[in-house]
Scaffold this active site. Structure first.
Site, short mmCIF file in Angstrom:
data_model
loop_
_atom_site.label_atom_id
_atom_site.label_comp_id
_atom_site.label_asym_id
_atom_site.label_seq_id
_atom_site.Cartn_x
_atom_site.Cartn_y
_atom_site.Cartn_z
N LYS A 88 0.83 -1.22 0.00
CA LYS A 88 0.00 0.00 0.00
C LYS A 88 0.85 1.26 0.00
O LYS A 88 0.44 2.29 -0.54
CB LYS A 88 -0.97 0.00 1.18
N ARG A 95 2.79 10.89 5.34
CA ARG A 95 4.03 11.20 4.64
C ARG A 95 4.01 10.79 3.18
O ARG A 95 4.54 11.49 2.31
CB ARG A 95 5.19 10.52 5.38
#
Length: 346
Positions: A197, A265
């Site tokens: 992912k 992030r």
């Protein structure tokens, strides 16, 4: 009451102190050599400077050199390092965990092998155990961000490992009204799904940056994001099949992909790249930020390219992954290969 020793004071490990403390157990949080400032502040105020939350009052804190003291009497060890700390953990922590103490890791990722195959971190750690040492090594995967877990938003994850009875015992220590745990002995499937992912969240986030580049910061176009999300799930499912993981585990990868796209992030780096910033400039912009998406995208693409060289896969089946890899490692400009996503089914 059980004693749980967490090694690595990252955000997810630290967020997992809440349900365990609420269940009446003792938590000892040990920093890595990179967490010294984090532990110093926690000792003073219980405030985690990266998670931006105050941890439960009863958590006990240790610096890296105090890890052996923190392991005394532990019933479970939780590995809270990032992908960049996997080898440090293997070299310094695995040898000193007692054989009868199970370990579970929040670290997500895989390691590519010379033949193009990929192994999970639990399997990699098993290969790094000292000769004759046996250890139950388990993992945590699924859609869960650290800050929302700390805020007690409902989260559903999977604990995976070889021994279902050990998993059940660990689950009992962590389960909370807001932290829901499924169990699986398909370590490869769960670990692969949630590792991938990160790479694909970067790919989907390119669409966020493209919209902002064309129409201004804050503009969102969900059609393009959804198209990239669908392509990501398709490629992730194919990769799951390649490594021998059960395809039902795609629910953990897709869920984790969804939550990662909406913050964090990986979204930042993908957005900057989509706006037209070069990879080097984007990395400089985010200096000091841990970007596991770069690691897993590079490793996965390298493995797929090796498999393609051996005639085992067709690179044309992974157009989004290949484009992300070209951006990261070959200096390519963002140019989503939309035509490559089109198919004909009969």
């Amino acid at each position: 009451m059980s004693i749980l020793t967490y090694v690595g004071a990252g955000q997810m490990a630290s967020a997992l102190t809440y349900p365990v403390i609420e269940n009446g157990h003792e938590v000892r949080l040990v920093g890595t050599p990179l967490d010294r400032e984090v532990i110093d502040e926690l000792r003073k105020s219980n405030f985690h400077i990266n998670l931006k939350r105050t941890l439960p009052d009863t958590v006990k804190y240790y610096q890296a050199e105090e890890v052996e003291e923190a392991l005394k009497g532990a019933d479970v060890v939780l590995c809270g390092v990032s992908s960049f700390g996997v080898d440090w953990f293997a070299e310094n922590i695995l040898p000193i965990i007692p054989d009868d103490v199970p370990m579970i890791a929040v670290t997500k990722g895989m390691i590519d092998q010379e033949d193009g195959s990929m192994i999970t971190y639990p399997h990699y750690w098993e290969s790094r155990l000292p000769e004759g040492k046996k250890l139950s090594i388990n993992g945590i995967g699924g859609p869960c961000t650290s800050y929302e877990l700390a805020d007690k938003d409902n989260s559903a994850v999977a604990f995976c490992g070889r021994d279902i009875e050990i998993l059940r015992k660990i689950k009992a220590m962590f389960t909370a009204p807001y932290y829901h745990v499924s169990l699986s002995t398909d370590v490869i499937g769960v670990e692969c799904a949630v590792a991938l992912k990160n790479a694909y969240a970067l790919g989907v986030s390119l669409a966020v940056g493209i919209a902002e580049k064309n129409e201004g910061i804050g503009v969102q176009h969900y059609n393009s994001q959804a198209a990239l999300f669908g392509q990501s799930v398709k490629e992730m499912k194919q990769l799951l099949q390649l490594v021998g993981g059960g395809e039902e585990n795609i629910i953990y990868g897709a869920g984790d992909l969804y939550v990662t796209i909406f913050g964090g992030r990986t979204r930042k780096i993908g957005t900057l790249l989509g706006r037209g910033m070069s990879f080097d400039d984007a990395m400089q912009e985010l200096a000091g930020v841990t970007l596991e998406s770069i690691v897993i995208a590079t490793r996965t693409a390298k493995a797929v390219r090796r498999l393609a060289e051996n005639g085992k896969v067709d690179l044309a089946d992974f157009p989004l992954l290949m484009h992300v890899d070209d951006i990261i490692n070959n200096g390519a400009q963002v140019d989503i290969p939309w035509k490559a996503f089109e198919t004909e089914k009969f």
